[in-house]
Structures are given as C-alpha cells and as structure tokens.
Enzyme design. Sequence first.
Site, mmCIF file in Angstrom:
data_model
loop_
_atom_site.group_PDB
_atom_site.id
_atom_site.type_symbol
_atom_site.label_atom_id
_atom_site.label_comp_id
_atom_site.label_asym_id
_atom_site.label_seq_id
_atom_site.Cartn_x
_atom_site.Cartn_y
_atom_site.Cartn_z
ATOM 1 C CG HIS A 26 44.786 22.870 74.967
ATOM 2 N ND1 HIS A 26 46.000 23.575 74.752
ATOM 3 C CD2 HIS A 26 44.958 21.940 75.839
ATOM 4 C CE1 HIS A 26 46.862 23.245 75.866
ATOM 5 N NE2 HIS A 26 46.295 22.423 76.705
ATOM 6 C CD GLU A 27 42.026 20.719 78.243
ATOM 7 O OE1 GLU A 27 42.351 19.410 78.311
ATOM 8 O OE2 GLU A 27 42.639 21.499 78.653
#
Length: 219
Positions: A26-27
């Site tokens: 996600h990051e």
Amino acid sequence: MEQFLAFSLREIPYVAVTLMVAFTVHEFAHAYVAYKFGDPTAKKQGRLTLNPMQHLDPIGTILIFIAGFGWARPVPVNRFFFKKPKLAGISVSIAGPLSNLVMAILGFFIWYLLAGTGLAASFPPFIADFLNIFIQLNLVLFVFNLLPFPPLDGYRIIEDLAPAHIRPKMTQFEAYGSVIFLILVITPLDQYTIQPIFNTVLPVLASGLNDFFYELFMT
C-alpha cells in the site's frame, strides 16, 4: 488472552503476514506513483521500497491486533514537484487502496486456481485459512482507506477534487477531522457510522469477486 485481542490466537500469524504485505505494498504504491509524477521525496527517504521495516508503524501495527484497526507510516508527498497537481494528487492517493484491491483479487485468483485444478485438496488447511484472511483484510483496507475522513486516502481524493478555494479550508479541518474520525472508530458510534458502510459494501464486493472467479474457474 484472546479477550484482549481483535483476532483469535490461531489467526494471529495469518493476520501478521497479511498486514506486513498489505501495508508495505500500500505505502510502496503511494511512493511509486508519486515518484512517477516527479516527486522524489519518498525515494530520498527510503520509502520507495518493498522492505516492510520502512513502512510499518509499531503502534499502528500493534493496535491492529488489539483494536482491530491501525495504520502504517504515511508516505511523504510534496505536491510542489507535480506538474499536474490535481491528477497527480488523486493518482497518488488512490494508488494505495487500489493496491489492496489488487491483492484481494490476487488472493481470489490463487484460491480458485488451486480449487479449479484440484490442487487445493493436496494442500494443508492453513493455506485456505490464510488466503481467506488475506482476501478479507485487503478488502477491508481498500474500503477503509477510501472513507472520506482525514487522514485517509479518501479524504485526500476529495481534497484534490474540490475547487481551489475550498482546499485550504479542508486542510485546516484535517487536525479536527482526524480526532473526530478516531472517536467514530473507537467508540460505539462506529455502529452508526463506519460499521454500516462495511456491512453494506464489503459483502457486496466480496460476493461479486467470489462469483466472478467461481464462474471463471468452476464452470
């Protein structure tokens, strides 16, 4: 001990692995898209990587197991580098949640590939348990991060879609909005705000994906 945890002890290993992957990807997705739009900030700070240690937040991760919600370390983004700030901002914000949706889809694909080819019967039961949790948590992260509350990605998207004269006011509201959001999440108020969204959207999303892959592999 289980009474103090959001998950059973049997589920903890699966949840831990899933979160390590889900938070990291996600990051990384945020950082990668920002870099592609010309912002080197995340790259310079070592965040353009799939190394979980660069993305996991200790407190946010621990709270996942205790309270059922948490967070990773937000990727730094400097809009100054964007030639098209609105397009870049929306793309960077939505990249994280979309990565979780892609991982959930990948989980469905792997499960039905194993089931459709008959390989699932020869694998130990924990594979199915892990894929189930992997799919569920990634779908939760997808929906959760698109909620229109600061500091979530959904709020960032709304900020970029809002007219220029409204954006500064939305930025000023973030500090108060984050507190309000936490109250909605950790108090019984979530039964009237957050939970209805999850109880409506998640079953429809999961059922739709399940039906799609069932038709693809099992018929």
